[in-house]
Design a protein around this motif. Structure first.
Motif, PDB file in Angstrom:
ATOM      1  N   ARG A 123       0.813  -1.218   0.000  1.00 25.04           N
ATOM      2  CA  ARG A 123       0.000   0.000   0.000  1.00 25.04           C
ATOM      3  C   ARG A 123       0.843   1.263   0.000  1.00 25.04           C
ATOM      4  N   ASN A 124       2.150   1.115   0.128  1.00 28.60           N
ATOM      5  CA  ASN A 124       2.995   2.289   0.327  1.00 28.60           C
ATOM      6  C   ASN A 124       3.948   2.527  -0.841  1.00 28.60           C
ATOM      7  N   ASP A 125       5.220   2.814  -0.567  1.00 30.42           N
ATOM      8  CA  ASP A 125       6.081   3.440  -1.567  1.00 30.42           C
ATOM      9  C   ASP A 125       7.177   2.525  -2.089  1.00 30.42           C
ATOM     10  N   PHE A 126       7.571   2.825  -3.326  1.00 31.81           N
ATOM     11  CA  PHE A 126       8.722   2.190  -3.963  1.00 31.81           C
ATOM     12  C   PHE A 126       9.493   3.282  -4.685  1.00 31.81           C
ATOM     13  N   GLY A 127      10.747   3.011  -4.996  1.00 32.23           N
ATOM     14  CA  GLY A 127      11.534   4.020  -5.692  1.00 32.23           C
ATOM     15  C   GLY A 127      12.696   3.413  -6.456  1.00 32.23           C
TER      16      GLY A 127
END
Length: 562
Positions: A123-127
């Motif tokens: 549900r959150n972040d990737f980079g």
């Protein structure tokens, strides 16, 4: 078995513009068909003719979607003529370790899979970010090229039948389009640990941690916050320095969702560590790291907090405690513009060059490569030196332990001694996360109008019985002393006659909405042991009045205070 690449038709995605340190979006955005493939292809295309036959480092903080992304990178790299990939075991490499590997192996660069201190999980972040040949984050010129390519990409190259296992160390060789493609899976920590042993006196640090007949063991509590540093903390603090795996380290297993916590080492998100150190007087030092291992927080006994600005200044003042600097020498110091000016005073006393740069570690790299910079830091819990070209959380803790061992003083006593010598920069940062982007931009436009007023210099603001007179008001610009490149619009600065400063910026590290950051810095020569928030209260009131932040955003309180 011979493998063959293919060309896959695609169309551009909007908004693939890298921020302060790479492209960061929600995981589900990266999971969209061709989204990750497009961005990786554009990174490789931006490398131009140097790509063919090159070697790249690949790894990251192990957050959700990392394994899928590494498989995509392997298949695209093979199809684009890359000769070799060096990948951390299970895809795990801290950001400082990637920088070290690039420099050790002298390769073209590295693809780092991280959203740093941002939350992880589906549900959150990737980079994704790219580090260049010197080991540092890609400069604006490179990321601008990548962005332009993302707006017009029509195809990417892919090797669909290439299956490569990267859970065990070893070398695999594939035949792709009639040439060798090599994947070397390495131990994630060997290279980095070897580097730390070159920099610090490990026997002396081991004696500090274990104690001797003259003094008891120095009790630390090291918190990896379920991020990538757990691998390195185990190797360095437990296996090399003799810390207890039961009482001196915690949350050292990297998890793809960071255990549903926010892996940001500050007083808000690392409150669990703060409470443990505050509640147990046997602990002499606590430290926490973020998801990818480049940020750090230091606290002393009873959770005495060391601001990143003070941490940088103390290390600068005590570099003779670290063998690396005694051998190599010290060039200059640098800080990001919003960082409190405590290190400036050390530079002046030691007669060293001092640089003020925009936020983003890439701005330190040219200075280091030109041998004009040895130590630098950012108020956002980043500290590092010219041993690599990234900030380095574990390095910072080892530096503090070296100082403590050399001076035989507590964290708080070291800070108090420093303030009595140099005075104190009271400093805090207010973060307003996930604000409406239009509201945040309207507030910044309002501030631009304020600093453009012809009578702004000399204008006074009052709050809490204190009056501040404006000395300088501008939007910070930077001219690189080495390559003369110009970076503009890096933050609204309002500087006052008494040395106080208020800075406003929109952060480039979030994945959604806008994060407004307001920085408050006030220097005191003699009153150095008061509560920071009390000392800064009048300046904060003035800063909120000037910005009209509540009126623009509707926010009564910041999300995070550091």
């Amino acid at each position: 078995m011979s493998l063959f690449s293919t060309v896959v038709a695609t169309t551009p995605f909007e908004g693939q513009k890298p921020g302060t340190s790479g492209l960061r979006k929600k995981v589900k955005v990266f999971m969209e068909k061709n989204y990750t493939e497009n961005f990786v292809q554009c990174i490789l295309d931006a490398l131009g003719d140097k790509l063919k036959g090159s070697t790249l480092i690949v790894g990251g903080d192990g957050r959700y979607f990392s394994k899928q992304a590494i498989n995509i990178i392997i298949r695209i790299a093979a199809a684009n003529g890359v000769h070799k990939l060096i990948i951390g075991q299970r895809g795990i490499l801290s950001t400082p370790a990637v920088s070290s590997l690039i420099r050790t192996h002298k390769v073209l660069g590295g693809i780092v899979l991280t959203a740093s201190h941002n939350p992880g999980g589906i549900r959150n972040d990737f980079g994704i970010k790219f580090n260049i040949e010197n080991g540092g984050p890609a400069p604006d010129s490179f990321t601008d090229t990548v962005y332009e390519l993302t707006k017009k990409i029509t195809e990417y190259k892919f090797t669909p039948d290439l299956d490569c296992e990267f859970h065990q160390t070893g070398t695999q060789i594939f035949q792709v389009d009639g040439r060798n493609f090599v994947v070397e899976v390495i131990d994630s920590s060997d290279d980095y640990v070897a580097l730390m042993k070159e920099i610090f006196d490990f026997p002396k640090l081991r004696e500090l941690i274990r104690g001797n007949e003259k003094r008891p063991p120095f009790q630390v509590l090291i918190d990896s916050m379920n991020g990538v540093t757990g691998v390195y903390v185990t190797r360095i603090f437990v296996e090399e320095l003799g810390a207890s795996p039961d009482t001196n380290v915690r949350r050292i297993i990297p998890l793809d969702n960071f255990g549903e916590i926010h892996p940001d080492p500050n007083l808000t998100y690392a409150k669990d560590l703060v409470d443990k150190v505050k509640g147990d007087p046997t602990y002499d030092l606590g430290a926490a790291f973020d998801g990818d291992g480049d940020r750090n927080m230091i606290i002393g006994k009873n959770a005495f907090f060391v601001t990143p600005s003070d941490s940088l200044a103390v290390i600068a003042n005590n570099l003779d405690c670290i063998p690396y600097f005694k051998k190599k020498g010290v060039y200059g110091f640098a800080r990001s513009m919003p960082t409190a000016a405590a290190v400036d005073r050390v530079a002046a006393k030691l007669n060293k060059e001092m640089f003020e740069v925009p936020t983003g570690w890439k701005y330190f790299g040219n200075l280091m490569d030109a041998e004009r910079l040895s130590l630098c830091g950012e108020e956002s819990f980043g500290t590092g030196s010219d041993h690599i070209r990234e900030k380095d959380g574990i390095w910072a803790v080892l530096a503090w332990l070296s100082i403590i061992s050399h001076k035989n003083m507590s964290v708080e006593d070291i800070l108090t001694e420093h303030w009595k010598t140099y005075g104190r920069n009271y400093f805090t940062r207010y973060d307003y996360e996930e604000c409406d982007s239009n509201d945040a931009n309207d507030m910044m436009s309002h501030l631009e109008q304020i600093i453009a007023q012809p009578d702004i210099v000399g204008k006074t603001y009052s709050a809490g019985g204190k009056t501040y007179k404006v000395k300088v008001a501008d939007n910070f610009s930077y001219v690189d002393p080495i390559d003369k490149s110009v970076t503009k619009n890096q933050g609204i600065r309002i500087l006052f006659d008494d040395g106080s400063r208020i800075i406003y910026r929109l952060s480039g590290t979030g994945s959604s909405g806008a994060t407004i950051r307001a920085y408050f810095d006030s220097y005191e020569k003699d009153n150095v042991t008061s509560e920071a928030q009390v000392m800064l209260k009048p300046l904060i009131a003035v800063g909120l009045e000037i910005s009209q932040l509540k009126q623009f955003t509707g926010r009564d309180e910041p999300t995070v205070i550091t």
